[in-house]
Design a protein around this motif. Sequence first.
Motif, PDB file in Angstrom:
ATOM      1  N   TYR A 447       0.904  -1.445   0.102  1.00 50.93           N
ATOM      2  CA  TYR A 447       0.009   0.208  -0.077  1.00 50.93           C
ATOM      3  C   TYR A 447       1.016   1.426  -0.111  1.00 50.93           C
ATOM      4  N   VAL A 448       0.665   2.382  -1.058  1.00 56.58           N
ATOM      5  CA  VAL A 448       1.293   3.600  -0.777  1.00 56.58           C
ATOM      6  C   VAL A 448       0.449   4.392  -0.991  1.00 56.58           C
ATOM      7  N   SER A 449       0.028   5.507  -0.511  1.00 55.20           N
ATOM      8  CA  SER A 449      -0.559   6.423  -0.657  1.00 55.20           C
ATOM      9  C   SER A 449      -0.739   7.205  -1.776  1.00 55.20           C
ATOM     10  N   GLY A 450      -1.843   7.084  -2.391  1.00 55.89           N
ATOM     11  CA  GLY A 450      -1.548   8.151  -3.786  1.00 55.89           C
ATOM     12  C   GLY A 450      -1.801   7.015  -5.101  1.00 55.89           C
ATOM     13  N   GLU A 451      -1.028   5.999  -4.070  1.00 52.53           N
ATOM     14  CA  GLU A 451      -0.768   5.077  -6.005  1.00 52.53           C
ATOM     15  C   GLU A 451      -1.536   3.988  -6.108  1.00 52.53           C
ATOM     16  N   THR A 452      -1.986   3.124  -4.979  1.00 48.86           N
ATOM     17  CA  THR A 452      -2.764   1.503  -4.237  1.00 48.86           C
ATOM     18  C   THR A 452      -4.437   2.293  -4.717  1.00 48.86           C
ATOM     19  N   SER A 453      -5.272   1.533  -5.715  1.00 44.87           N
ATOM     20  CA  SER A 453      -6.042   1.437  -6.134  1.00 44.87           C
ATOM     21  C   SER A 453      -6.688   1.486  -4.793  1.00 44.87           C
ATOM     22  N   ILE A 454      -8.114   1.503  -4.992  1.00 47.03           N
ATOM     23  CA  ILE A 454      -9.329   1.565  -3.835  1.00 47.03           C
ATOM     24  C   ILE A 454      -9.647  -0.124  -3.902  1.00 47.03           C
ATOM     25  N   CYS A 455      -9.467  -0.593  -4.770  1.00 44.28           N
ATOM     26  CA  CYS A 455      -9.467  -2.075  -4.374  1.00 44.28           C
ATOM     27  C   CYS A 455      -8.852  -2.629  -4.601  1.00 44.28           C
ATOM     28  N   ASP A 456      -7.243  -2.594  -3.914  1.00 46.02           N
ATOM     29  CA  ASP A 456      -6.164  -3.429  -3.913  1.00 46.02           C
ATOM     30  C   ASP A 456      -6.186  -2.753  -2.377  1.00 46.02           C
ATOM     31  N   GLU A 507       2.137  -5.643  -5.560  1.00 45.29           N
ATOM     32  CA  GLU A 507       2.843  -4.825  -5.298  1.00 45.29           C
ATOM     33  C   GLU A 507       3.203  -3.787  -5.244  1.00 45.29           C
ATOM     34  N   ALA A 508       3.065  -2.746  -4.562  1.00 46.92           N
ATOM     35  CA  ALA A 508       2.922  -1.198  -4.485  1.00 46.92           C
ATOM     36  C   ALA A 508       4.486  -0.549  -4.347  1.00 46.92           C
ATOM     37  N   ARG A 509       5.462  -1.181  -3.493  1.00 42.56           N
ATOM     38  CA  ARG A 509       6.787  -0.740  -3.199  1.00 42.56           C
ATOM     39  C   ARG A 509       7.881  -1.547  -3.380  1.00 42.56           C
ATOM     40  N   LYS A 510       8.705  -1.456  -4.047  1.00 38.55           N
ATOM     41  CA  LYS A 510      10.398  -2.136  -3.565  1.00 38.55           C
ATOM     42  C   LYS A 510      11.253  -1.842  -3.201  1.00 38.55           C
ATOM     43  N   PRO A 511      11.225  -2.085  -2.073  1.00 43.07           N
ATOM     44  CA  PRO A 511      12.649  -1.766  -0.700  1.00 43.07           C
ATOM     45  C   PRO A 511      14.087  -1.548  -1.747  1.00 43.07           C
ATOM     46  N   ARG A 512      14.442  -0.228  -1.586  1.00 44.59           N
ATOM     47  CA  ARG A 512      15.221   0.479  -1.798  1.00 44.59           C
ATOM     48  C   ARG A 512      16.695  -0.111  -2.151  1.00 44.59           C
ATOM     49  N   SER A 591      -3.229  18.984  -1.732  1.00 42.81           N
ATOM     50  CA  SER A 591      -4.611  19.863  -0.363  1.00 42.81           C
ATOM     51  C   SER A 591      -6.119  19.252  -0.568  1.00 42.81           C
ATOM     52  N   ALA A 592      -5.983  18.111  -2.159  1.00 38.24           N
ATOM     53  CA  ALA A 592      -7.183  17.591  -2.196  1.00 38.24           C
ATOM     54  C   ALA A 592      -8.003  16.832  -0.732  1.00 38.24           C
ATOM     55  N   PRO A 593      -9.064  16.678  -0.815  1.00 42.42           N
ATOM     56  CA  PRO A 593      -9.446  15.410   0.732  1.00 42.42           C
ATOM     57  C   PRO A 593      -9.330  14.448   0.566  1.00 42.42           C
ATOM     58  N   THR A 594      -9.787  13.574  -1.000  1.00 42.48           N
ATOM     59  CA  THR A 594      -9.483  12.646  -1.666  1.00 42.48           C
ATOM     60  C   THR A 594      -8.511  12.176  -0.981  1.00 42.48           C
ATOM     61  N   ALA A 595      -7.200  12.662  -1.445  1.00 47.91           N
ATOM     62  CA  ALA A 595      -5.552  12.176  -0.716  1.00 47.91           C
ATOM     63  C   ALA A 595      -5.695  11.735   0.738  1.00 47.91           C
ATOM     64  N   GLU A 596      -6.552  12.365   1.154  1.00 49.91           N
ATOM     65  CA  GLU A 596      -6.511  13.066   2.611  1.00 49.91           C
ATOM     66  C   GLU A 596      -6.948  11.266   2.975  1.00 49.91           C
ATOM     67  N   VAL A 597      -8.344  11.316   2.910  1.00 53.49           N
ATOM     68  CA  VAL A 597      -9.003  10.031   3.091  1.00 53.49           C
ATOM     69  C   VAL A 597      -8.328   8.409   2.420  1.00 53.49           C
ATOM     70  N   THR A 598      -7.380   8.559   1.493  1.00 57.93           N
ATOM     71  CA  THR A 598      -6.916   7.215   0.747  1.00 57.93           C
ATOM     72  C   THR A 598      -6.120   7.632   1.657  1.00 57.93           C
ATOM     73  N   ASP A 599      -4.711   8.498   2.763  1.00 59.30           N
ATOM     74  CA  ASP A 599      -4.099   8.126   3.092  1.00 59.30           C
ATOM     75  C   ASP A 599      -4.614   7.376   4.396  1.00 59.30           C
ATOM     76  N   ARG A 600      -5.456   7.764   5.765  1.00 62.00           N
ATOM     77  CA  ARG A 600      -6.032   7.537   6.505  1.00 62.00           C
ATOM     78  C   ARG A 600      -6.674   5.911   6.581  1.00 62.00           C
ATOM     79  N   ALA A 601      -6.857   5.927   4.906  1.00 66.12           N
ATOM     80  CA  ALA A 601      -7.912   4.769   5.172  1.00 66.12           C
ATOM     81  C   ALA A 601      -7.021   3.565   5.102  1.00 66.12           C
TER      82      ALA A 601
END
Length: 601
Positions: A447-456, A507-512, A591-601
């Motif tokens: 899970y990465v905020s703003g990148e992972t879909s709501i379904c995933d 998988e949303a993120r790979k280790p650096r 500062s979009a409200p959706t971004a905040e909701v997605t991050d908190r979810a």
Amino acid sequence: MVGDNGSSQGEVKTRRQRCNKNDFFPEESFRSWGNYGRALLETKKRLQDRLLTRSSDDLEINEMRARSQNEMNKSLNWVDIIWFGVGGTMGAGVFVLTGQAARDYAGPAVVISYLVSGLCALLSVLSYSEFAVELPVGGGSFAFLRVELGDFFAFLAAGNLLCEYIVAGASVARAWTSYFATLCNQKPDDFRLHAPLLADGYNQLDPIAVIISVAICICASLSTKGSSRFNSLATVIHIGVMAFIIIAGLTKADTSNYETFMPFGIHGVLRASAMLFFAYVGFDGVSTLAEEVKNPGRDIPIGLIGAMLVVITTYCLVAATLCLMQPYSQVDVDAPYTIAFEAAGLNWAKYLVAFGALKGMTTVLLSNIIGQARYFTHIARTHLAPPFLAVINEKTRTPMNATIIMTVANSLVALFTGLDILANLLSISTLFIFSQVSIALLVRRYYVSGETSICDRNKLIAFLTLILASAIGLAIFWVHGTSFVGYTAMAAIWFLSTLGLKLSVKEARKPRLWGVPFIPWLPSASVAINIFIMGSIDRQSFIRFSTWTGLLLVYYFFIGLHVTYDAAREAKKDPNAAQAANVEAGISSSSAPTAEVTDRA
């Protein structure tokens, strides 16, 4: 650190004045009783704002570290990490609880108990290693959880981390007294003061445990590199003593002691495994040294994993040797190895073993106080603890304030509390935190905020819920002796849930730099095993754990929630910290409200 006027979270200010209220509660909500009353009335609103607010890698690595005024020295490499890992782990479990685990729970099968708890700890080590490489800060698992599970869950972990380290330090300090008494040809309680007015388990006062804790505090406060050198030398001596125990002990081995290998059954073996988690908590503190490592991507995985493999192998060998030397029913609880050599006619050897035990437990105490001070420092950076504890001393480049405060706490617990009470409480805290870190790693990878879909995101939540539920189900069935069908059903749910996560969630993120292999299987297995072993811990320990967690919640709702809310709000007002504040508040740059909701979810 926050200035006296509370206006800037990132402002660096030289501390010349005496300690005052602003060093403890500089936030707006605590400036007056009226402000505090208004803050309490806004508890619901503030809880909604902070409950699932997530931090970020950049915020933890840069902004939070800046609040300590001075940087810690980057002076450690993978050799130092291995020595800290071995020195901080080896000694506590094998010299403190092997006797009780073998005599009362597992018998000669204590070697299996050590292997089970060690392999489970190794799974957690992998998760810690990836996080420490990605987030090389002193906060350890507290910082990891702030980034992935949010402010509230990180706070619960922080409270239990402090409990874990205080209990660990107190336990080993009391065990230090037991072995010192043996070295002086005395019984352990001969050096303790009996207080008949206090309850059983709290009435054997241990002033020597306090003295050794204070001495270790002074060493840890002066220099991290100096502490590392002392730890390395002492650990080399300690490993030599462990080798002596194995070689000399096997010359007195009697294989008939293994005729009844598992006298208390598999339940006893797992009960002992839960208790012996005490033996592996040291690596958790080593992860807090990431901020002082020269090359985290290379040094941390080699150091942590290498140290754990050495410790698991050594623990199993010395535990097996103990039960070959003596029938399990005759093993001494307080000083099992010294008494075993005495019973075998090697009276002289017991002094060498006692000396080695003291060396081992001294390094454990040193690593313990170094780790817990760095945890407390990072917790104070977030203002969940008084900000003056975040200060790094300008001369020694160590968190001296936090080191002193934690030593006081260790000493008070060590003075009063019996070892059996401490050990089981420690195991619950450790298993609880290990489980949280493994879950956080799965969240980080999927899970990465703003990148992972709501379904995933929703599928991830569902699979994690099923993994947790199946692990809890296995533990419950084990406690109540449910039939094989129940175990099979829960194991199948765990397997299918993990498989579903692997196949259906991107998988949303790979280790650096370095990452845990076999994602999501290893973190998922770690969660399942940790929770399963928790089911073997006694009821009284869960009551103590629940009571402590309840106290943490009281602190959070009346203090912690409001200081972190104010700290985040003040950061927003500072133009230089605006970006960091937005990330912590879960708001994107737009500062979009959706971004905040997605991050908190």
